[in-house]
Design a protein around this motif. Structure first.
Motif, mmCIF file in Angstrom:
data_model
loop_
_atom_site.group_PDB
_atom_site.id
_atom_site.type_symbol
_atom_site.label_atom_id
_atom_site.label_comp_id
_atom_site.label_asym_id
_atom_site.label_seq_id
_atom_site.Cartn_x
_atom_site.Cartn_y
_atom_site.Cartn_z
ATOM 1 N N VAL A 29 -2.569 4.379 -2.203
ATOM 2 C CA VAL A 29 -3.010 3.001 -2.464
ATOM 3 C C VAL A 29 -4.436 2.986 -2.990
ATOM 4 O O VAL A 29 -4.789 2.154 -3.846
ATOM 5 C CB VAL A 29 -2.865 2.139 -1.194
ATOM 6 C CG1 VAL A 29 -3.390 0.726 -1.429
ATOM 7 C CG2 VAL A 29 -1.399 2.080 -0.764
ATOM 8 N N CYS A 33 -5.739 1.358 -6.519
ATOM 9 C CA CYS A 33 -6.876 0.426 -6.584
ATOM 10 C C CYS A 33 -8.051 1.006 -7.369
ATOM 11 O O CYS A 33 -9.143 0.420 -7.382
ATOM 12 C CB CYS A 33 -7.327 0.056 -5.173
ATOM 13 S SG CYS A 33 -6.111 -0.896 -4.232
ATOM 14 N N TRP A 95 -9.239 -7.536 0.177
ATOM 15 C CA TRP A 95 -7.796 -7.346 0.275
ATOM 16 C C TRP A 95 -7.388 -5.943 -0.144
ATOM 17 O O TRP A 95 -6.430 -5.379 0.401
ATOM 18 C CB TRP A 95 -7.046 -8.399 -0.541
ATOM 19 C CG TRP A 95 -7.150 -8.256 -2.041
ATOM 20 C CD1 TRP A 95 -8.047 -8.858 -2.858
ATOM 21 C CD2 TRP A 95 -6.304 -7.451 -2.878
ATOM 22 N NE1 TRP A 95 -7.838 -8.488 -4.172
ATOM 23 C CE2 TRP A 95 -6.762 -7.629 -4.204
ATOM 24 C CE3 TRP A 95 -5.215 -6.623 -2.639
ATOM 25 C CZ2 TRP A 95 -6.176 -6.998 -5.289
ATOM 26 C CZ3 TRP A 95 -4.617 -5.985 -3.730
ATOM 27 C CH2 TRP A 95 -5.098 -6.187 -5.036
ATOM 28 N N GLN A 96 -8.137 -5.360 -1.104
ATOM 29 C CA GLN A 96 -7.822 -3.992 -1.519
ATOM 30 C C GLN A 96 -8.209 -2.993 -0.432
ATOM 31 O O GLN A 96 -7.467 -2.050 -0.151
ATOM 32 C CB GLN A 96 -8.536 -3.657 -2.826
ATOM 33 C CG GLN A 96 -7.946 -4.367 -4.036
ATOM 34 C CD GLN A 96 -8.471 -3.813 -5.351
ATOM 35 O OE1 GLN A 96 -9.358 -2.952 -5.376
ATOM 36 N NE2 GLN A 96 -7.947 -4.321 -6.453
ATOM 37 N N ALA A 99 -5.591 -3.172 2.171
ATOM 38 C CA ALA A 99 -4.353 -2.496 1.751
ATOM 39 C C ALA A 99 -4.488 -0.982 1.855
ATOM 40 O O ALA A 99 -3.562 -0.291 2.294
ATOM 41 C CB ALA A 99 -3.998 -2.904 0.326
ATOM 42 N N ALA A 103 -2.247 1.183 4.555
ATOM 43 C CA ALA A 103 -1.197 2.001 3.936
ATOM 44 C C ALA A 103 -0.823 3.214 4.776
ATOM 45 O O ALA A 103 0.341 3.632 4.789
ATOM 46 C CB ALA A 103 -1.636 2.446 2.542
#
Length: 449
Positions: A29, A33, A95-96, A99, A103
Motif C-alpha cells: 500500500v 501511495c 487517509w493514506q 491505509a 494494510a
C-alpha cells in the motif's frame, strides 16, 4: 532433541511467513501511495541475507525471527529535501497513512482466508462431533447430554467437527451455562443447557472436554500392537508390531485399558507376557521401564491398533474455488470474533492470564501441526495470522492500532497528535506489551517444567 529441532524449524518458517505477509501489506500500500521505501526487514538484529533492489530499497532477512518492519522515508527522522516531501510518509494525507498502517493486519486476515480456502480445496476427512463418553457427576452428566449425541451447534454457531466445538466452547469461559444443539442417535434434534457454574478455562487441566465431563467418540483400542518404540522395554523384551497381548503374568487382558493399568503399577518390574504372533502363542519375559516425566509409573513403549471408524461417524469435505473462498471467509470472520471475545474475557478475568502463550507454545504448535500434515499446518498458520492481525490492531501506541488511533484523532481534530504525547504513548504501550510478553513467556516456561 529431534522434537525441539523440528519445533524451532517450523516456528521460524511459520513466523517468517506471517511476518512477511504482514509487512508486505504495509509495503504494497505504501508503494501504491508513492511513498519511498528504504528498508523491508523480516526479523530483527544482524542480517543473514541482504539485497538492495533496483529502486534502492534494502531487503533484509535478520537473525531474530520475532517480527519485522518496513522503513519508509519520514521527515520526522530523516533529513529530506523539499522535493522528497512528496514521497515521505509523514507528508502524505492522513487517509493514506491510515491505509498504509492498516494494510498489515488486513493482509493477515486475507492470508487466513486463503489458507483456510486452500484446506477446503485440498479436502479433508474429519470426525463428526459425536459424544463417546460422559463422566459421572460432571457438568455434562447434569445437562442431559448422552453418549452418541452429535453436537451440531454451540450457542448460535454451527459446529461441523471437534475443532469447531472446541473453539465455541472456549468462548463460554466464565459463563453459567452453555446452550448446545444436539442430534440424538435416533435422529431427534433438541437444545440442551450445559450448566458450568462460572467454569473458566484452565491451561493446567488435561483438556477442555475432560473439564466439562465428556469425551469425543473414538474407536476402541485393541490389544494388538501397531507400533513398538525403538530402544523401549517392549523392543528389548522381543515384542514386535502386530503382536497381540493375551495375558500378563497369567491374567487375561480383555482390553487395552486393562493392559495400561497393569503396566503403570509396575515400574522397573518384570512380567511374563503371553502373546499371539502369526497364530502362534509365545511367552516373553519383559522388564517394564519408567514413564518419561512420571517415573512412578511403569512404561512399555508400544502403541496399540485402533478399531476402524464407523463410516457414519466420518465426514469428507472438499470444495470448489468459490465455495472454499466463501468458507475461508466465514471461518476467518468467526476466528476474529472469537479472538476479540477471548481478549474481552481476559480483561474481565473470565479467562486467566495463565492462558497467554508465548514463543515456546507457538513453536510447539508449529512443530506438532507440521508433523501432522499440510492441512493442520495451514490451519495453524490461519489461526496465528488472525491473532497477529487482531493484536496489531489493539490501540497501543507501539502497535499498528496505536498509530491508527493517532491518525483517527488527527482526522477528527484536523491536526496531528504532538510528538511529545506520541512519545509518552509509545513508552506506555511498550511497557504494557513487555509485561504481556513476559507473562506469556513465564507461562510457557512453567508449562514445560
Amino acid at each position: 532433541m529431534m522434537d525441539i529441532a523440528r519445533n524451532i524449524l517450523f516456528f521460524v518458517i511459520a513466523l517468517g511467513i506471517l511476518v512477511a505477509v504482514h509487512e508486505w501489506g504495509h509495503y504494497y500500500v505504501a508503494k501504491l501511495c508513492k511513498v519511498k521505501i528504504l528498508k523491508f526487514s523480516i526479523g530483527f538484529g544482524k542480517p543473514i541475507y541482504r539485497k538492495v533492489t533496483s529502486s534502492g530499497m534494502e531487503f533484509v532477512i535478520a537473525m531474530i525471527p520475532l517480527g519485522g518492519y518496513v522503513r519508509m522515508l519520514d521527515g520526522r527522522v530523516d533529513d529530506i529535501t523539499e522535493e522528497q516531501k512528496a514521497v515521505a510518509f509523514n507528508f502524505q494525507p492522513v487517509w493514506q497513512r491510515f491505509a498504509i498502517v492498516a494494510a498489515g493486519p488486513i493482509v493477515n486476515f486475507i492470508f487466513a482466508i486463503f489458507a483456510l480456502a486452500a484446506i477446503g480445496m485440498i479436502g479433508q476427512q474429519s470426525a463428526k462431533p459425536i459424544v463417546g463418553a460422559i463422566a459421572e457427576e460432571s457438568y455434562a452428566a447434569r445437562s442431559g447430554l448422552s453418549v452418541g449425541d452429535e453436537i451440531i451447534a454451540v450457542g448460535r454457531h454451527k459446529t461441523n467437527d471437534w475443532r469447531d466445538v472446541t473453539i465455541e466452547l472456549s468462548t463460554f469461559s466464565g459463563e453459567q451455562s452453555i446452550p448446545l444443539e444436539v442430534k440424538q442417535s435416533r435422529g431427534v434434534t433438541q437444545t440442551i443447557s450445559l450448566p458450568i457454574d462460572g467454569w473458566k478455562i484452565d491451561p493446567d487441566e488435561s483438556d477442555l472436554f475432560t473439564a466439562l465431563g465428556f469425551q469425543p467418540y473414538r474407536p476402541a483400542l485393541t490389544t494388538s500392537l501397531g507400533f513398538v518404540e525403538e530402544g523401549s522395554p517392549a523392543q528389548r523384551g522381543g515384542l514386535l508390531k502386530n503382536d497381540k497381548i493375551e495375558k500378563i503374568d497369567g491374567t487375561s487382558m480383555e482390553n487395552w485399558s486393562q493392559i495400561v493399568a497393569f503396566i503403570e503399577k509396575r515400574p522397573n518390574q518384570s512380567a511374563t507376557l503371553e502373546i499371539l504372533r502369526d497364530e502362534q502363542s509365545i511367552s516373553l519375559i519383559v522388564q517394564f521401564g519408567q514413564k518419561p516425566g512420571a517415573p512412578e509409573q511403569g512404561y512399555l513403549g508400544v502403541v496399540p491398533f485402533q478399531e476402524p471408524w464407523p463410516e457414519e461417524y466420518i465426514q469428507h469435505t472438499q470444495l470448489g474455488f468459490f465455495g472454499a473462498i466463501a468458507d475461508g471467509t466465514q471461518q476467518t470472520w468467526r476466528l476474529m470474533g472469537v479472538t476479540l471475545e477471548m481478549l474481552g474475557k481476559l480483561l474481565t478475568g473470565d479467562v486467566s492470564v495463565k492462558n497467554l502463550s508465548g514463543p515456546i507454545s507457538i513453536a510447539q504448535g508449529a512443530g506438532i501441526s507440521a508433523s501432522i500434515g499440510i492441512v493442520a499446518f495451514l490451519s495453524f498458520l490461519a489461526l496465528i495470522s488472525v491473532n497477529l492481525g487482531i493484536i496489531n490492531l489493539l490501540p497501543l501506541p507501539i502497535l499498528d492500532g496505536g498509530h491508527l488511533l493517532y491518525f483517527t484523532i488527527e482526522w477528527i481534530t484536523g491536526k496531528p497528535v504532538s510528538e511529545a504525547v506520541q512519545e509518552v504513548g509509545f513508552k506506555i504501550g511498550g511497557m504494557i506489551l513487555f509485561a504481556v510478553m513476559a507473562t506469556a513467556i513465564v507461562n510457557d516456561v512453567l508449562r514445560n517444567t
